[in-house]
Design a protein around this motif. Structure first.
Motif, PDB file in Angstrom:
ATOM      1  N   PRO A 444     126.258  43.781  28.138  1.00  0.00           N
ATOM      2  CA  PRO A 444     127.276  44.421  28.991  1.00  0.00           C
ATOM      3  C   PRO A 444     126.732  45.490  29.909  1.00  0.00           C
ATOM      4  CG  PRO A 444     128.095  44.180  26.749  1.00  0.00           C
ATOM      5  CD  PRO A 444     126.638  43.846  26.715  1.00  0.00           C
ATOM      6  N   ALA A 525     132.851  36.499  21.910  1.00  0.00           N
ATOM      7  CA  ALA A 525     133.665  36.909  23.060  1.00  0.00           C
ATOM      8  C   ALA A 525     134.118  38.352  22.906  1.00  0.00           C
ATOM      9  CB  ALA A 525     134.869  35.982  23.204  1.00  0.00           C
ATOM     10  N   HIS A 526     134.507  38.716  21.703  1.00  0.00           N
ATOM     11  CA  HIS A 526     134.956  40.093  21.456  1.00  0.00           C
ATOM     12  C   HIS A 526     133.824  41.087  21.674  1.00  0.00           C
ATOM     13  CE1 HIS A 526     137.094  43.425  19.561  1.00  0.00           C
ATOM     14  NE2 HIS A 526     135.990  43.646  18.861  1.00  0.00           N
ATOM     15  N   LEU A 529     133.137  41.280  25.579  1.00  0.00           N
ATOM     16  CA  LEU A 529     134.210  41.854  26.394  1.00  0.00           C
ATOM     17  C   LEU A 529     134.441  43.327  26.080  1.00  0.00           C
ATOM     18  CD1 LEU A 529     136.770  38.909  26.387  1.00  0.00           C
ATOM     19  CD2 LEU A 529     135.229  39.613  28.218  1.00  0.00           C
ATOM     20  N   THR A 530     134.419  43.708  24.802  1.00  0.00           N
ATOM     21  CA  THR A 530     134.626  45.121  24.480  1.00  0.00           C
ATOM     22  C   THR A 530     133.472  45.981  24.996  1.00  0.00           C
ATOM     23  OG1 THR A 530     133.657  44.735  22.281  1.00  0.00           O
ATOM     24  CG2 THR A 530     136.058  44.681  22.467  1.00  0.00           C
ATOM     25  N   TYR A 532     131.695  45.278  27.701  1.00  0.00           N
ATOM     26  CA  TYR A 532     131.863  45.349  29.157  1.00  0.00           C
ATOM     27  C   TYR A 532     132.951  46.350  29.530  1.00  0.00           C
ATOM     28  CZ  TYR A 532     131.760  43.661  33.969  1.00  0.00           C
ATOM     29  OH  TYR A 532     131.611  43.586  35.324  1.00  0.00           O
ATOM     30  N   VAL A 533     134.079  46.306  28.815  1.00  0.00           N
ATOM     31  CA  VAL A 533     135.182  47.228  29.099  1.00  0.00           C
ATOM     32  C   VAL A 533     134.763  48.668  28.860  1.00  0.00           C
ATOM     33  CG1 VAL A 533     137.443  47.957  28.238  1.00  0.00           C
ATOM     34  CG2 VAL A 533     137.020  45.550  28.725  1.00  0.00           C
ATOM     35  N   TRP A 536     132.017  49.646  31.718  1.00  0.00           N
ATOM     36  CA  TRP A 536     132.490  49.517  33.101  1.00  0.00           C
ATOM     37  C   TRP A 536     132.854  50.864  33.723  1.00  0.00           C
ATOM     38  CZ3 TRP A 536     137.508  46.347  34.550  1.00  0.00           C
ATOM     39  CH2 TRP A 536     137.650  46.340  35.942  1.00  0.00           C
TER      40      TRP A 536
END
Length: 664
Positions: A444, A525-526, A529-530, A532-533, A536
């Motif tokens: 990420p 996926a979790h 995505l977590t 990246y969030v 970010w």
């Protein structure tokens, strides 16, 4: 508006005939294998009504699913919405069609629960209509539970279609409906036996592509029959979607069949003949799709016949539903490989065998390509490079460092899921933790430093004032959506990033997830995505819904560090083994002490968690230095401007004094 019901009425008989044909074809094809499937799996024959009834219900359910997904695809992406964010008339009509189709999907999925339970128990379906008999069976059968979950999702979509009017909610319902395909796909034949990782991933690709293609074409045909607006735009957009779906269906279908069926059995078994029939139908659909695109372009540009386009699409839909019938029969026909092969315990639980202990050479060279995340990583890299190429072709610059960061992030995802690390991760806790750290912390960071949203906003063309919104506007809408604002809130991002570690590993959830391939996909996926969030709003190049001040970003980063360190310490000091039942059932000869293996995983979590944080601090310092440099340049420009003004004023004062002369 009065013409729309009449046009739908003309389309309804065609769809009804297609569904009946698909159901009858599927039932007839299932009869070829007779009760052989029950003999293979050691089950009593539940009777003709249960066996054929399940096949017919499956066709009806799949029809409802594809019509729902296709109609929502049409409402969300194929026709423009109003500038106010509400759906236009064509989008609203497709949304209402999706609501009725979702009701059929819900009814079929609900019926599938007792039929599936009866089929797998070898008992007539009438015995499963009693809740005291059905509920224990549903609790014991994964596929029955999957159908129950699918029914819940379909009901949610049905209610949503009746309530929403905005483009944003229609888009949300579209993604929810696509997710509705997942539970059954990951719990069927493909989810068991050897190579179930490849079989399940390829089936997911296949089902989603088929739903988008079949459902999207029906929605386009309905739109053309009611003479809706923007037919040219809808046809152009759907042609792009259809081509991609056909390629995905062809590749994933062949791969899924090869996993289950040796090539030499293609002509010697019912399953093989059905596979060949499906391949022939897919080739025919590819030809129809090509002709439809050619005639569609001529029809919408005024050089062809709209009626010819509608007739061709109708024939294509007929072939598509024939394919659905064959696919339904295929799902009810056992492949001969199931009876001939006896996979090892490791292959049954993980999907494949392991060559030996995970040496450094094996971790980096013993690859098993992950169809889902490996394809996503390569596809993301290709799309990014295409965007950079478009910028350079028009003379715009794009920092090389961002490109390197993005490609390195994609490479990290590929390494964590498809190399030996990804191969051994489901079977060993320490390797799993290494993959976890790469996906959650390293990948990420590199991906957000690549600035993909900024690149897309610069590379994608903007819609004109009177033009319908396109991909660039959709991306902007997501960045500023309530979902993005909530996820990037500092407290929410921190809780998801560090709190999920403790919930997953210390609540027993990880112990359960180890038994299912879909759970491994969800965990990856979790993690991604977590991460990246979280990163970010801290170091991301892209515009974020919430931009934190410099000290706020540093504070959020520092707040996460103790939680990661404490998590690793708990793992190293814990005296009970997480996932002990699963790891003991594998009985890997090189893993004799599960507690030591877990402590090694804790050490990896503790040590590996610090390195990415150092990278983030360096990135923050570099960004601050550039920001200070930009501020200094702006200050210098202001100072130069003000300095010239002060010098001019001083010279003017001297001229005035000179004009007055001495003594004045």
């Amino acid at each position: 508006m009065a013409a729309a019901p009449r046009q739908r009425a003309r389309l309804a008989p065609l769809l009804l005939c297609c569904v009946v044909l698909a159901a009858l074809l599927a039932a007839a094809l299932v009869s070829l294998s007779g009760s052989r499937q029950y003999l293979i799996y050691g089950l009593p024959d539940p009777g003709a009504f249960t066996s054929y009834g399940l096949t017919v219900v499956r066709v009806l359910t799949e029809t409802g699913a594809v019509l729902t997904i296709g109609s929502l695809l049409f409402a969300a992406f194929l026709v423009p919405q109003q500038r106010s964010g509400l759906l236009a008339a064509d989008g609203y009509a497709a949304l209402r069609t999706a609501g009725w189709a979702a009701l059929l999907w819900f009814a079929g999925a609900l019926l599938s629960v007792p039929f599936t339970a009866a089929d797998q128990a070898g008992r007539p379906v009438g015995q499963m209509l009693n809740p005291t008999t059905l509920l224990p069976m549903v609790d014991a059968l994964e596929q029955a539970k999957a159908w129950a979950l699918t029914a819940l999702i379909a009901l949610l979509v049905t209610v949503g279609c009746a309530l929403v009017l905005s483009w944003g909610w229609a888009t949300t319902l579209f993604f929810v409906s696509v997710f509705g395909l997942v539970p059954v796909a990951v719990s069927g034949h493909s989810a068991s036996g050897g190579s179930h990782d490849v079989a399940t991933n390829s089936l997911l690709f296949h089902l989603v592509a088929a739903a988008l293609w079949v459902g999207g074409l029906v929605a386009l045909l309905a739109h053309a029959r009611r003479r809706g607006a923007h037919l040219g735009l809808a046809t152009s957009r759907f042609s792009t979607v259809a081509l991609g779906c056909w390629l995905v269906m062809a590749a994933s279908g062949v791969l899924n069949a090869l996993v289950r069926l040796p090539v030499h059995d293609l002509l010697r078994s019912t399953y093989g003949l059905l596979v060949l029939a499906k391949i022939v139908l897919l080739l025919a659909l590819g030809l129809f799709g090509y002709l439809q695109r050619q005639r569609g372009v001529r029809a919408v540009t005024g050089t062809g016949s709209r009626a010819a386009l509608v007739r061709l699409a109708a024939v294509e839909i007929l072939v598509m539903f024939t394919t659905l019938g064959v696919a339904a029969a295929l799902s009810r026909t056992p492949p001969p490989a199931d009876a001939a092969t006896r996979p090892s315990t490791t292959e049954l639980l993980v999907g494949y065998d392991l060559a030996g202990p995970p040496t450094l050479l094996r971790l980096f060279l013993d690859w098993r390509f992950d169809l889902l995340y490996g394809t996503a990583a390569i596809g993301a890299a290709v799309l990014y490079l295409a965007g950079v190429r478009r910028l350079r072709q028009r003379g715009d610059a794009w920092p090389v460092g961002r490109t390197v960061a993005w490609l390195a992030g994609c490479g990290s995802v590929l390494l964590a899921t498809s190399s030996g690390i990804g191969r051994y991760a489901p079977a060993m806790f320490s390797v799993h933790m290494g993959s976890h750290m790469i996906l959650n912390m390293m990948a990420p960071i590199l991906l957000v430093l690549g600035g993909p949203v900024t690149l897309a906003l610069r590379a994608l063309p903007a819609a004109g004032k009177d033009d319908p919104p396109g991909p660039r506007e959709w991306l902007l809408a997501f960045v500023h959506s309530p979902v993005a604002r909530v996820l990037t809130h500092p407290i929410v991002a921190l809780a998801l990033f560090v709190g999920s570690f403790y919930v997953l590993y210390f609540s027993g959830l990880f112990d359960t997830a180890l038994n299912y391939h879909w759970a491994h996909l969800a965990m990856n996926a979790h993690f991604l995505l977590t991460g990246y969030v979280f990163y970010w709003p801290i170091i991301g190049i892209d515009p974020a819904p919430r931009r934190l001040p410099a000290l706020g970003r540093l504070g959020l980063l520092l707040a996460s560090m103790p939680f990661h360190a404490f998590f690793g310490v708990i793992l190293m000091s814990r005296q009970t083994v997480i996932g002990e039942t699963f790891y003991r059932s594998l009985a890997l000869p090189w893993v004799t002490d599960l507690l030591s293996e877990q402590r090694l995983g804790g050490g990896i979590a503790w040590a590996a968690g610090e390195v990415p944080l150092i990278v983030v601090v360096i990135a923050l310092l570099a960004q601050w230095a550039k920001a200070d440099e930009r501020q200094a340049r702006r200050s210098d420009r202001r100072a130069d401007t003000r300095g010239d003004e002060e010098l001019a004023a001083y010279n003017a004062m001297l001229r005035q004094l000179a004009e007055r002369g001495p003594g004045r």
